[in-house]
Write a protein that holds these residues in place. Sequence first.
Motif, short mmCIF file in Angstrom:
data_model
loop_
_atom_site.label_atom_id
_atom_site.label_comp_id
_atom_site.label_asym_id
_atom_site.label_seq_id
_atom_site.Cartn_x
_atom_site.Cartn_y
_atom_site.Cartn_z
N ALA A 1 38.60 52.84 48.36
CA ALA A 1 37.98 52.60 49.67
C ALA A 1 38.08 51.14 50.07
N LEU A 2 37.89 50.24 49.11
CA LEU A 2 38.02 48.80 49.39
C LEU A 2 39.46 48.43 49.71
N LEU A 3 40.41 49.03 48.98
CA LEU A 3 41.83 48.77 49.25
C LEU A 3 42.24 49.25 50.64
N ASP A 4 41.58 50.32 51.11
CA ASP A 4 41.89 50.87 52.44
C ASP A 4 41.12 50.16 53.56
N SER A 5 40.20 49.26 53.18
CA SER A 5 39.35 48.57 54.15
C SER A 5 40.01 47.26 54.58
N PRO A 6 39.41 46.55 55.54
CA PRO A 6 39.96 45.25 55.94
C PRO A 6 39.75 44.16 54.87
N HIS A 7 38.92 44.44 53.87
CA HIS A 7 38.58 43.41 52.89
C HIS A 7 39.71 43.20 51.88
N GLU A 8 39.66 42.08 51.18
CA GLU A 8 40.71 41.71 50.24
C GLU A 8 40.18 41.82 48.81
N VAL A 9 40.76 42.73 48.04
CA VAL A 9 40.43 42.81 46.61
C VAL A 9 41.30 41.80 45.89
N ILE A 10 40.67 40.72 45.39
CA ILE A 10 41.45 39.62 44.81
C ILE A 10 41.66 39.78 43.31
N ALA A 11 40.85 40.63 42.66
CA ALA A 11 40.99 40.85 41.22
C ALA A 11 40.19 42.08 40.82
N VAL A 12 40.61 42.68 39.71
CA VAL A 12 39.91 43.84 39.16
C VAL A 12 39.53 43.55 37.71
N TYR A 13 38.27 43.78 37.40
CA TYR A 13 37.77 43.68 36.03
C TYR A 13 37.51 45.09 35.52
N THR A 14 37.96 45.37 34.30
CA THR A 14 37.75 46.68 33.70
C THR A 14 37.68 46.53 32.19
N GLN B 1 48.87 50.04 40.17
CA GLN B 1 49.66 50.66 41.25
C GLN B 1 49.73 49.76 42.47
N HIS B 2 48.67 48.97 42.68
CA HIS B 2 48.59 48.10 43.86
C HIS B 2 48.87 46.63 43.51
N ASN B 3 49.42 46.41 42.31
CA ASN B 3 49.81 45.06 41.88
C ASN B 3 48.66 44.05 41.95
N LEU B 4 47.46 44.52 41.59
CA LEU B 4 46.30 43.64 41.59
C LEU B 4 46.17 42.95 40.23
N PRO B 5 45.71 41.70 40.19
CA PRO B 5 45.43 41.04 38.91
C PRO B 5 44.32 41.78 38.17
N VAL B 6 44.54 42.08 36.91
CA VAL B 6 43.57 42.82 36.10
C VAL B 6 43.08 41.95 34.96
N TYR B 7 41.76 41.87 34.81
CA TYR B 7 41.12 41.11 33.73
C TYR B 7 40.34 42.09 32.86
N GLN B 8 40.48 41.94 31.52
CA GLN B 8 39.83 42.87 30.59
C GLN B 8 39.12 42.13 29.45
N PRO B 9 38.18 41.25 29.77
CA PRO B 9 37.48 40.54 28.69
C PRO B 9 36.60 41.49 27.88
N GLU B 10 36.43 41.19 26.60
CA GLU B 10 35.53 41.97 25.75
C GLU B 10 34.07 41.69 26.12
N THR B 11 33.82 40.49 26.66
CA THR B 11 32.47 40.12 27.06
C THR B 11 32.56 39.11 28.20
N LEU B 12 31.50 39.06 29.00
CA LEU B 12 31.42 38.04 30.06
C LEU B 12 30.40 36.96 29.68
N ARG B 13 29.98 36.96 28.42
CA ARG B 13 29.09 35.90 27.94
C ARG B 13 29.90 34.70 27.43
N ASP B 14 31.19 34.86 27.38
CA ASP B 14 32.08 33.82 26.86
C ASP B 14 32.39 32.79 27.96
N GLY B 15 32.32 31.51 27.62
CA GLY B 15 32.53 30.45 28.59
C GLY B 15 33.89 30.49 29.25
N ALA B 16 34.94 30.79 28.48
CA ALA B 16 36.29 30.84 29.03
C ALA B 16 36.42 31.98 30.05
#
Length: 317
Positions: free
Chosen positions: A24-37, A60-75
């Motif tokens: 729905a976001l991809l079909d909207s006027p908004h810009e999905v700049i990254a995907v976290y999963t 499929q939509h050539n979006l940048p994908v980030y897959q961290p094990e945790t978001l408590r990490d500073g990096a």
Amino acid sequence: MTSPAPLRIIFAGTPEFSVAPLQALLDSPHEVIAVYTQPDRPAGRGRKLTASPVKALALQHNLPVYQPETLRDGAAQAELAALNADLMVVVAYGLILPKVVLDMPKYGCFNIHASILPRWRGAAPIQRAIEAGDPETGVTIMQMDVGLDTGDMLCVLPTEITPQDTAQTLHDRLSVLGCTALLKTLEELQAGQLTPIKQDEDLVTYAHKMSKEEALLDWTQDATTLVRKIQAFNPWPVAFTQYQEQPLRIWQAEIVQNSEKTPQKQPGLVISVAKNGIEVACGNGSLRLLSVQPTGKKAMPAYDFAQARALLNEQLG
């Protein structure tokens, strides 16, 4: 009058429920700049590393994908901050977002939750609503904070729970409803018309995580309780009973009308076998099993299962 600039959105989600909102976001006027999963996990009999449904759509939509094990990490936090997002939309992501992450996007983080908060905070709101016999549920768009589903409500859209609903059918409907609620909320955000509503702490209930152990049916319970459990646990973990010391999964059943008025039989006793199913006595009333799955076989109509077995007057459980 000029249209507002599209929002720069990070999307965070993992399972199938999250796919429709991302689309729905991809079909909207908004810009999905990254995907976290979530990181790829072993799946299937071969235990092969498998991408989440959200990652598959993102690629499929050539979006940048980030897959961290945790978001408590500073990096990982620095990486997310560098994206300079207006908003993060979170749908069944599966990782805890610390306060520093919640505060990073300009407008914070919005979550699509599959219940009408504050009822059914937690892991399994769809299943628990069916199991409890709730007449309706819905989706809530929530401004995320550090608590478990405790944030202010930005939009609520309800839907009826029908007698035929399983966790799967309700899941699919709520996923689509979540898209409508999300786009409505983003429109109001851009127009400066959002009116956050605090949750009533006196009305809080918790939807605890599902377990395989609780899927075992207790035939001393009444027929209404049991049929709700069967529907709530379809498609996972699937309600089951014991037959000849083997688990027998029950995918679909219905209450036998007016059965509570007939003389009570031993709970778990098979009291009739017919083309329309296998009738089993409960603590009050009886259930008609419609679709079952013996160990090592595929799901089948209950009558087909009964054909090769002398089930009448057999005890289940």
